[in-house]
Design a protein around this motif. Structure first.
Motif, PDB file in Angstrom:
ATOM      1  N   SER A  20       0.755  -1.310   0.126  1.00  0.00           N
ATOM      2  CA  SER A  20       0.018  -0.085   0.035  1.00  0.00           C
ATOM      3  C   SER A  20       0.915   1.346  -0.181  1.00  0.00           C
ATOM      4  O   SER A  20       0.478   2.266  -0.542  1.00  0.00           O
ATOM      5  CB  SER A  20      -0.693   0.024   1.362  1.00  0.00           C
ATOM      6  OG  SER A  20      -1.751  -1.215   1.394  1.00  0.00           O
ATOM      7  N   SER A  55      -1.223  -7.461  -5.052  1.00  0.00           N
ATOM      8  CA  SER A  55      -1.229  -6.101  -4.588  1.00  0.00           C
ATOM      9  C   SER A  55      -2.043  -5.999  -3.330  1.00  0.00           C
ATOM     10  O   SER A  55      -3.260  -6.525  -3.357  1.00  0.00           O
ATOM     11  CB  SER A  55      -1.865  -5.341  -5.792  1.00  0.00           C
ATOM     12  OG  SER A  55      -2.086  -4.180  -5.517  1.00  0.00           O
ATOM     13  N   SER A  56      -1.591  -5.006  -2.572  1.00  0.00           N
ATOM     14  CA  SER A  56      -2.410  -4.464  -1.338  1.00  0.00           C
ATOM     15  C   SER A  56      -3.237  -3.164  -1.966  1.00  0.00           C
ATOM     16  O   SER A  56      -3.037  -2.908  -3.124  1.00  0.00           O
ATOM     17  CB  SER A  56      -1.480  -4.046  -0.301  1.00  0.00           C
ATOM     18  OG  SER A  56      -0.504  -5.003   0.000  1.00  0.00           O
ATOM     19  N   GLY A  57      -3.823  -2.463  -1.005  1.00  0.00           N
ATOM     20  CA  GLY A  57      -4.289  -0.992  -1.306  1.00  0.00           C
ATOM     21  C   GLY A  57      -5.790  -1.188  -1.238  1.00  0.00           C
ATOM     22  O   GLY A  57      -6.201   0.083  -1.115  1.00  0.00           O
ATOM     23  N   ALA A  58      -6.374  -2.369  -1.192  1.00  0.00           N
ATOM     24  CA  ALA A  58      -7.550  -2.197  -0.817  1.00  0.00           C
ATOM     25  C   ALA A  58      -8.300  -1.520   0.273  1.00  0.00           C
ATOM     26  O   ALA A  58      -9.181  -0.754  -0.096  1.00  0.00           O
ATOM     27  CB  ALA A  58      -8.351  -3.635  -0.802  1.00  0.00           C
ATOM     28  N   VAL A  59      -7.568  -1.749   1.256  1.00  0.00           N
ATOM     29  CA  VAL A  59      -8.392  -0.941   2.657  1.00  0.00           C
ATOM     30  C   VAL A  59      -8.172   0.351   2.597  1.00  0.00           C
ATOM     31  O   VAL A  59      -8.879   1.186   2.939  1.00  0.00           O
ATOM     32  CB  VAL A  59      -7.552  -1.866   3.799  1.00  0.00           C
ATOM     33  CG1 VAL A  59      -7.870  -0.986   5.064  1.00  0.00           C
ATOM     34  CG2 VAL A  59      -7.827  -3.137   4.110  1.00  0.00           C
ATOM     35  N   ALA A  60      -6.759   0.658   1.951  1.00  0.00           N
ATOM     36  CA  ALA A  60      -6.532   2.317   2.231  1.00  0.00           C
ATOM     37  C   ALA A  60      -7.486   2.787   1.115  1.00  0.00           C
ATOM     38  O   ALA A  60      -7.980   3.882   1.268  1.00  0.00           O
ATOM     39  CB  ALA A  60      -4.971   2.384   1.327  1.00  0.00           C
ATOM     40  N   ASN A 140      -4.695 -10.778  -3.966  1.00  0.00           N
ATOM     41  CA  ASN A 140      -4.908 -10.099  -2.781  1.00  0.00           C
ATOM     42  C   ASN A 140      -5.740 -10.962  -1.747  1.00  0.00           C
ATOM     43  O   ASN A 140      -6.105 -11.959  -2.366  1.00  0.00           O
ATOM     44  CB  ASN A 140      -5.947  -8.600  -2.746  1.00  0.00           C
ATOM     45  CG  ASN A 140      -5.523  -7.811  -1.512  1.00  0.00           C
ATOM     46  OD1 ASN A 140      -4.890  -8.259  -0.826  1.00  0.00           O
ATOM     47  ND2 ASN A 140      -6.114  -6.567  -1.817  1.00  0.00           N
ATOM     48  N   GLU A 141      -5.539 -10.573  -0.541  1.00  0.00           N
ATOM     49  CA  GLU A 141      -6.312 -11.434   0.463  1.00  0.00           C
ATOM     50  C   GLU A 141      -7.983 -11.288   0.110  1.00  0.00           C
ATOM     51  O   GLU A 141      -8.231 -10.098  -0.073  1.00  0.00           O
ATOM     52  CB  GLU A 141      -5.803 -11.083   1.854  1.00  0.00           C
ATOM     53  CG  GLU A 141      -6.693 -12.029   3.033  1.00  0.00           C
ATOM     54  CD  GLU A 141      -5.948 -12.352   3.693  1.00  0.00           C
ATOM     55  OE1 GLU A 141      -4.921 -11.679   4.457  1.00  0.00           O
ATOM     56  OE2 GLU A 141      -5.959 -13.626   4.482  1.00  0.00           O
ATOM     57  N   ASP A 143     -10.456 -10.244   2.185  1.00  0.00           N
ATOM     58  CA  ASP A 143     -10.553  -9.520   3.380  1.00  0.00           C
ATOM     59  C   ASP A 143     -11.931  -9.691   3.866  1.00  0.00           C
ATOM     60  O   ASP A 143     -12.272  -9.784   5.152  1.00  0.00           O
ATOM     61  CB  ASP A 143     -10.126  -8.369   3.366  1.00  0.00           C
ATOM     62  CG  ASP A 143      -8.573  -7.977   3.187  1.00  0.00           C
ATOM     63  OD1 ASP A 143      -7.874  -8.640   4.008  1.00  0.00           O
ATOM     64  OD2 ASP A 143      -8.283  -7.181   2.153  1.00  0.00           O
ATOM     65  N   ASP A 154      -1.419 -10.233   6.344  1.00  0.00           N
ATOM     66  CA  ASP A 154      -0.437  -9.400   5.509  1.00  0.00           C
ATOM     67  C   ASP A 154      -0.229 -10.056   4.375  1.00  0.00           C
ATOM     68  O   ASP A 154      -0.027 -11.027   4.084  1.00  0.00           O
ATOM     69  CB  ASP A 154       0.769  -9.103   6.245  1.00  0.00           C
ATOM     70  CG  ASP A 154       1.774 -10.303   6.290  1.00  0.00           C
ATOM     71  OD1 ASP A 154       2.420 -10.301   5.644  1.00  0.00           O
ATOM     72  OD2 ASP A 154       1.679 -10.903   7.460  1.00  0.00           O
ATOM     73  N   ASN A 155       0.093  -9.067   3.318  1.00  0.00           N
ATOM     74  CA  ASN A 155       0.365  -9.578   1.964  1.00  0.00           C
ATOM     75  C   ASN A 155       1.664  -9.941   1.702  1.00  0.00           C
ATOM     76  O   ASN A 155       2.091 -10.506   0.688  1.00  0.00           O
ATOM     77  CB  ASN A 155      -0.092  -8.445   0.850  1.00  0.00           C
ATOM     78  CG  ASN A 155      -1.547  -8.204   0.526  1.00  0.00           C
ATOM     79  OD1 ASN A 155      -2.407  -8.997   1.169  1.00  0.00           O
ATOM     80  ND2 ASN A 155      -1.908  -7.600  -0.340  1.00  0.00           N
ATOM     81  N   GLY A 217      -0.558  -0.548   5.484  1.00  0.00           N
ATOM     82  CA  GLY A 217      -0.312  -2.021   5.430  1.00  0.00           C
ATOM     83  C   GLY A 217      -0.073  -2.617   6.462  1.00  0.00           C
ATOM     84  O   GLY A 217       0.285  -1.993   7.598  1.00  0.00           O
ATOM     85  N   ARG A 218      -0.242  -3.904   6.839  1.00  0.00           N
ATOM     86  CA  ARG A 218      -0.186  -4.485   8.011  1.00  0.00           C
ATOM     87  C   ARG A 218       1.107  -4.982   8.240  1.00  0.00           C
ATOM     88  O   ARG A 218       1.447  -5.134   9.312  1.00  0.00           O
ATOM     89  CB  ARG A 218      -1.104  -5.568   7.742  1.00  0.00           C
ATOM     90  CG  ARG A 218      -2.589  -5.251   7.660  1.00  0.00           C
ATOM     91  CD  ARG A 218      -3.444  -6.564   8.452  1.00  0.00           C
ATOM     92  NE  ARG A 218      -4.979  -6.188   7.998  1.00  0.00           N
ATOM     93  CZ  ARG A 218      -5.435  -7.313   7.035  1.00  0.00           C
ATOM     94  NH1 ARG A 218      -4.668  -7.901   6.378  1.00  0.00           N
ATOM     95  NH2 ARG A 218      -6.605  -6.715   6.342  1.00  0.00           N
ATOM     96  N   GLY A 219       2.082  -5.479   7.153  1.00  0.00           N
ATOM     97  CA  GLY A 219       3.219  -5.986   7.509  1.00  0.00           C
ATOM     98  C   GLY A 219       4.389  -4.826   7.842  1.00  0.00           C
ATOM     99  O   GLY A 219       4.214  -3.580   7.208  1.00  0.00           O
TER     100      GLY A 219
HETATM  101  N1  GLU Z   1      -5.101  -6.945   1.801  1.00  0.00           N
HETATM  102  C1  GLU Z   1      -4.980  -5.653   2.348  1.00  0.00           C
HETATM  103  C2  GLU Z   1      -5.218  -4.626   1.464  1.00  0.00           C
HETATM  104  O1  GLU Z   1      -5.355  -4.653   0.241  1.00  0.00           O
HETATM  105  C3  GLU Z   1      -3.461  -5.276   2.568  1.00  0.00           C
HETATM  106  C4  GLU Z   1      -2.554  -6.157   3.778  1.00  0.00           C
HETATM  107  C5  GLU Z   1      -1.303  -5.689   3.817  1.00  0.00           C
HETATM  108  O2  GLU Z   1      -1.168  -4.510   3.184  1.00  0.00           O
HETATM  109  O3  GLU Z   1      -0.393  -6.468   4.058  1.00  0.00           O
HETATM  110  O4  GLU Z   1      -5.436  -3.600   1.763  1.00  0.00           O
END
Ligand code: GLU
Length: 376
Positions: A20, A55-60, A140-141, A143, A154-155, A217-219
């Motif tokens: 993210s 790819s992360s970024g979904a939560v943001a 992505n996870e 979520d 975490d990704n 980001g979680r990690g």
């Molecule tokens: N799956 C989460 C997202 O897309 C991110 C997890 C992470 O940043 O590690 O926002």
């Protein structure tokens, strides 16, 4: 070129993880950055390499679309934000890859899904088919459905699981630092020297990776080191590098000395890797010294005689963790006896099994073929 860095050029199947911190600024997606990554990925695919993007970024993005100034605090808020944001993420990726005339696919995974060997193989076949079709899978996870017990969280760890899933040779983690430094950062400043090559993840390396999770980001560095270690056990190398450096991705793929390269380890193949890193354990067996020695040093099966105590409820064929009497995890394995049965035969000699249970299913509680060491 450094001999070790040639691992980067020889890798044919590559997982690229983008965090993210790279894709968003103040919760807003950076379409240009996504465009840059899409172009680099397409260039690599055009040259015959197979790329899966994590790819992360979904939560943001979701938090921003919902008008929140900060990411949601609760898991539910984050899940809701991820559900909103995942659409945005896919839209932008699709647009950017279409500009390069390349199709993308959205693949949402959870640890819970991959714990089941059949689903694991299904996900594997789907990803490999997408690669065969020349499509770039974007992972992505999931979520929305990922509760604490079944999520990667975490990704970084997710990307390492994907390495194992598709048998990739290289994991590239694009982040906002130049790589791993010899000392943990203090007050936001990097300390020590940037490490070029890490040939083994030792306690000193873990110490250098003190946690420093970013806002969305979680990690932090800790999960990146876990990912590198997990990838190494799949026989893959990992490069951790700064996405802000021009053409970072292409330079890594061309074997240049970008960031920190973590060398691959002795690979654990297929089912054993799944056992060590993906499967969910249902209980714990505390082993005595003799059993620890037999399992760890001599690669032997675990016999009921070496089990001091049994924790949890599990059935035949379930995965359990073997621990020492301080609770330190040593190994994981598939049990040949249920928890109830093991409680009755723990500490007993092989010849007593049939007398106590009225039957026996072999002398091993866990056969060595079903056992994998998780700590050195
Ligand atoms: N799956 C989460 C997202 O897309 C991110 C997890 C992470 O940043 O590690 O926002």
């Amino acid at each position: 070129m450094d001999q070790n860095r040639s691992l980067q050029t020889s890798a044919q199947r590559i997982v690229v993880k983008v965090g993210s911190s790279t894709l968003t600024r103040n919760g807003q997606l950076r379409p240009r950055k996504l465009g840059e990554i899409a172009r680099a990925v397409c260039q690599l695919v055009d040259s015959g390499r197979e790329i899966v993007l994590v790819s992360s970024g979904a939560v943001a993005i979701g938090s921003h679309r919902l008008g929140w100034t900060k990411p949601g605090e609760s898991i539910r808020q984050k899940q809701a934000a991820a559900a909103v944001g995942q659409i945005g993420l896919s839209e932008v990726y699709r647009k950017r890859f279409r500009e390069q005339e390349r199709e993308v696919a959205q693949v949402l995974l959870t640890r819970g899904g991959l714990e089941n060997r059949e689903r694991f193989l299904n996900a594997r076949h789907t990803l490999l088919e997408l690669l065969r079709l020349g499509v770039v899978p974007i992972v992505n996870e999931n979520d929305t459905v990922a509760t604490d017990e079944i999520r990667f969280g975490d990704n970084d760890n997710l990307s390492a699981a994907v390495v194992n899933l598709i048998g990739a040779q290289l994991l590239i983690i694009l982040t906002d630092v130049d790589g791993l430094y010899s000392e943990p950062p203090q007050g936001g400043l990097q300390r020590g020297e940037l490490l070029d090559i890490v040939d083994e993840i030792t306690p000193a390396i873990r110490g250098a990776a003190k946690d420093s999770a970013s806002e969305f980001g979680r990690g932090g560095m800790v999960t990146k080191i876990e990912a590198a270690e997990n990838a190494a056990r799949s026989g893959a190398a990992t490069v951790l590098c700064n996405s802000a450096r021009p053409n970072a991705l292409l330079r890594v793929a061309a074997g240049e000395a970008e960031g920190t390269l973590f060398l691959p380890g002795e690979p654990l193949r297929g089912r054993k890797h799944w056992l060590a890193f993906t499967a969910r354990t249902q209980g714990e067996l505390t082993l005595d010294e003799g059993a620890i020695d037999a399992v760890k040093r001599h690669g032997k099966s675990l016999l009921p005689a070496g089990i001091q105590s049994v924790q949890g409820q599990f059935g035949i064929g379930d995965v359990v963790t073997c621990i020492d009497d301080r609770g330190q995890a040593l190994a994981r394995g598939l049990v040949a006896y249920s928890s109830e049965e093991l409680m009755r035969i723990a500490g007993r000699n092989t010849q007593d099994i049939a007398a106590v249970l009225g039957f026996d299913r072999g002398e091993e509680a866990i056969h060595r073929d079903d056992l994998v060491l998780t700590s050195e």
